[in-house]
Scaffold this motif. Structure first.
Motif, PDB file in Angstrom:
ATOM      1  N   LEU A 190       0.930  -1.455  -0.098  1.00  0.00           N
ATOM      2  CA  LEU A 190      -0.100  -0.068   0.093  1.00  0.00           C
ATOM      3  C   LEU A 190       0.869   1.430   0.108  1.00  0.00           C
ATOM      4  CD1 LEU A 190      -2.806   0.973   0.232  1.00  0.00           C
ATOM      5  CD2 LEU A 190      -2.716   1.099   2.624  1.00  0.00           C
ATOM      6  N   PHE A 191       1.873   1.153   0.806  1.00  0.00           N
ATOM      7  CA  PHE A 191       2.697   2.452   0.678  1.00  0.00           C
ATOM      8  C   PHE A 191       3.550   2.675  -0.499  1.00  0.00           C
ATOM      9  CE2 PHE A 191       6.643   4.636   1.600  1.00  0.00           C
ATOM     10  CZ  PHE A 191       6.387   5.999   2.441  1.00  0.00           C
ATOM     11  N   ARG A 192       4.044   1.549  -0.969  1.00  0.00           N
ATOM     12  CA  ARG A 192       4.712   1.698  -2.226  1.00  0.00           C
ATOM     13  C   ARG A 192       3.689   2.103  -3.341  1.00  0.00           C
ATOM     14  NH1 ARG A 192       5.218  -3.405  -3.064  1.00  0.00           N
ATOM     15  NH2 ARG A 192       6.888  -3.723  -1.745  1.00  0.00           N
ATOM     16  N   GLY A 193       2.507   1.706  -3.306  1.00  0.00           N
ATOM     17  CA  GLY A 193       1.553   2.079  -4.383  1.00  0.00           C
ATOM     18  C   GLY A 193       1.364   3.635  -4.242  1.00  0.00           C
ATOM     19  N   GLN A 194       1.231   4.179  -2.992  1.00  0.00           N
ATOM     20  CA  GLN A 194       0.797   5.539  -2.949  1.00  0.00           C
ATOM     21  C   GLN A 194       2.123   6.444  -3.003  1.00  0.00           C
ATOM     22  OE1 GLN A 194      -1.115   5.608   0.826  1.00  0.00           O
ATOM     23  NE2 GLN A 194      -3.256   4.521   0.000  1.00  0.00           N
ATOM     24  N   HIS A 195       3.158   6.076  -2.602  1.00  0.00           N
ATOM     25  CA  HIS A 195       4.095   7.057  -2.369  1.00  0.00           C
ATOM     26  C   HIS A 195       5.565   6.941  -3.277  1.00  0.00           C
ATOM     27  CE1 HIS A 195       2.161   8.536   1.155  1.00  0.00           C
ATOM     28  NE2 HIS A 195       1.823   7.182   1.462  1.00  0.00           N
ATOM     29  N   ILE A 196       5.547   6.048  -4.184  1.00  0.00           N
ATOM     30  CA  ILE A 196       6.907   5.542  -5.036  1.00  0.00           C
ATOM     31  C   ILE A 196       6.276   5.230  -6.481  1.00  0.00           C
ATOM     32  CG2 ILE A 196       8.885   4.158  -5.001  1.00  0.00           C
ATOM     33  CD1 ILE A 196       8.397   3.358  -2.110  1.00  0.00           C
ATOM     34  N   GLY A 197       6.969   5.877  -7.314  1.00  0.00           N
ATOM     35  CA  GLY A 197       6.850   5.560  -8.844  1.00  0.00           C
ATOM     36  C   GLY A 197       8.001   4.869  -9.293  1.00  0.00           C
ATOM     37  N   PHE A 198       7.781   3.738 -10.146  1.00  0.00           N
ATOM     38  CA  PHE A 198       8.965   3.143 -10.523  1.00  0.00           C
ATOM     39  C   PHE A 198       8.809   3.076 -12.345  1.00  0.00           C
ATOM     40  CE2 PHE A 198      11.691   0.093  -8.451  1.00  0.00           C
ATOM     41  CZ  PHE A 198      12.489   0.113  -9.184  1.00  0.00           C
ATOM     42  N   ILE A 199       9.983   3.474 -12.946  1.00  0.00           N
ATOM     43  CA  ILE A 199      10.207   3.438 -14.309  1.00  0.00           C
ATOM     44  C   ILE A 199      11.311   2.472 -14.659  1.00  0.00           C
ATOM     45  CG2 ILE A 199      10.717   4.565 -16.313  1.00  0.00           C
ATOM     46  CD1 ILE A 199       9.680   7.169 -15.022  1.00  0.00           C
ATOM     47  N   PHE A 200      10.729   1.484 -15.378  1.00  0.00           N
ATOM     48  CA  PHE A 200      11.809   0.418 -15.677  1.00  0.00           C
ATOM     49  C   PHE A 200      12.425   0.407 -17.062  1.00  0.00           C
ATOM     50  CE2 PHE A 200       8.358  -1.278 -12.937  1.00  0.00           C
ATOM     51  CZ  PHE A 200       9.145  -2.013 -11.898  1.00  0.00           C
ATOM     52  N   GLN A 201      13.614  -0.133 -16.991  1.00  0.00           N
ATOM     53  CA  GLN A 201      14.202  -0.155 -18.327  1.00  0.00           C
ATOM     54  C   GLN A 201      13.509  -0.621 -19.696  1.00  0.00           C
ATOM     55  OE1 GLN A 201      18.194  -2.183 -18.361  1.00  0.00           O
ATOM     56  NE2 GLN A 201      18.325  -2.373 -20.442  1.00  0.00           N
ATOM     57  N   THR A 202      12.876  -1.767 -19.357  1.00  0.00           N
ATOM     58  CA  THR A 202      11.963  -2.345 -20.310  1.00  0.00           C
ATOM     59  C   THR A 202      10.540  -1.915 -20.247  1.00  0.00           C
ATOM     60  OG1 THR A 202      11.850  -4.315 -19.060  1.00  0.00           O
ATOM     61  CG2 THR A 202      13.885  -4.162 -20.742  1.00  0.00           C
ATOM     62  N   PHE A 203      10.103  -0.979 -19.442  1.00  0.00           N
ATOM     63  CA  PHE A 203       8.960  -0.516 -19.285  1.00  0.00           C
ATOM     64  C   PHE A 203       8.092  -1.306 -18.337  1.00  0.00           C
ATOM     65  CE2 PHE A 203       9.183   1.287 -23.927  1.00  0.00           C
ATOM     66  CZ  PHE A 203      10.114   2.125 -23.361  1.00  0.00           C
TER      67      PHE A 203
ATOM     68  N   LEU B  95       8.507  10.179  -4.593  1.00  0.00           N
ATOM     69  CA  LEU B  95       9.760   9.790  -5.200  1.00  0.00           C
ATOM     70  C   LEU B  95       9.187   8.782  -6.492  1.00  0.00           C
ATOM     71  CD1 LEU B  95      12.670   9.468  -4.829  1.00  0.00           C
ATOM     72  CD2 LEU B  95      12.148   7.333  -3.462  1.00  0.00           C
ATOM     73  N   VAL B  96       9.991   9.010  -7.328  1.00  0.00           N
ATOM     74  CA  VAL B  96       9.973   8.261  -8.791  1.00  0.00           C
ATOM     75  C   VAL B  96      11.391   7.756  -8.711  1.00  0.00           C
ATOM     76  CG1 VAL B  96       9.898   8.330 -11.322  1.00  0.00           C
ATOM     77  CG2 VAL B  96       8.313   9.590  -9.868  1.00  0.00           C
ATOM     78  N   LEU B  97      11.446   6.279  -9.059  1.00  0.00           N
ATOM     79  CA  LEU B  97      12.527   5.531  -9.410  1.00  0.00           C
ATOM     80  C   LEU B  97      12.738   5.329 -10.648  1.00  0.00           C
ATOM     81  CD1 LEU B  97      12.583   3.228  -6.004  1.00  0.00           C
ATOM     82  CD2 LEU B  97      13.599   5.420  -6.239  1.00  0.00           C
TER      83      LEU B  97
END
Length: 233
Positions: free
Chosen positions: A88-101, A170-172
């Motif tokens: 739940l915390f990850r979904g609300q507070h962290i965005g993730f952009i992957f190399q292969t989408f 935060l976006v990673l």
């Protein structure tokens, strides 16, 4: 402990160490004394393949648990969270952009973005409209097109929309340009940095591509962060 604080650092790492179970004692994949990102700050973390960059991002996202140390996001120590609370915390507070989408094939662009909203605090009835609005803002109007029908550049827009739709602190971004040609790489970084800036989301981008240096006011070498930590041991 979930003492979320709007004025806290977007990311604060202290004395972070991690090794996989089969590694010898004293050897670390990640060994960082400190790393701090202010709200809205954009930082490039450089390092070659195998340096531990992707492992660090998995630790920050709460997908791996550190051997030692703490990781705070907007004041919350994610190392104390597990299971559904961590999801739940990850979904609300962290965005993730992957190399292969890592987009969901067989699903439309808007469905991919809506998937990120499943763990958000937004009521489900708002998910489709919010996903559509985010895609449109990022320049994609083919909301109902299957992912396989989109160009690489359009898929990148879907990936960025998915990362920022929940308004994370935060976006990673993990090697976001590694699989792109130079023109698409420039466009992708423009998109990522602008999307984060407009939402005041901090951005931590890890890459082996040192040509990205000029895009960031602050950059650090992964090996240097590790050496600082080792000197304190």
């Amino acid at each position: 402990m979930t003492d979320q604080n709007p004025s806290a650092s977007a990311l604060q790492i202290e004395d972070l160490c991690f090794r996989y179970p089969d590694m010898p004692s004293g050897e670390w994949v990640v060994d960082i004394a400190s790393l701090d990102l202010a709200p809205g700050e954009q930082v490039l973390l450089k390092g070659g393949s195998g340096a531990g960059k992707s492992t660090l991002l998995q630790l920050i996202a709460g997908l791996l648990h550190p051997s030692e140390g703490s990781i705070r996001i907007a004041g919350t120590d994610i190392t104390t969270l597990s299971g559904a609370k961590a999801d739940l915390f990850r979904g609300q507070h962290i965005g993730f952009i992957f190399q292969t989408f890592n987009l969901l094939h067989g699903f439309s662009a808007i469905e991919n973005v809506m998937a990120a909203l499943m763990f958000s605090a937004r009521p489900p009835r708002q998910h489709r409209d919010l996903a559509a609005q985010t895609l449109t803002t990022l320049g994609l109007d083919r909301h109902n097109a299957d992912i396989s029908q989109l160009s690489v550049g359009q898929q990148q827009r879907v990936a960025v929309a998915r990362a920022v739709v929940c308004e994370p602190e935060l976006v990673l971004a993990d090697e976001p340009t590694a699989s792109l040609d130079p023109d698409n790489a420039d466009a992708a970084m423009d998109l990522i940095q602008q999307a984060c800036s407009e939402r005041n989301a901090a951005l931590l981008c890890v890459s082996h591509d040192r040509s990205l240096d000029a895009r960031f006011k602050r950059s650090a070498d992964f090996a240097e962060l590790r050496s600082v930590a080792k000197e304190g041991v």
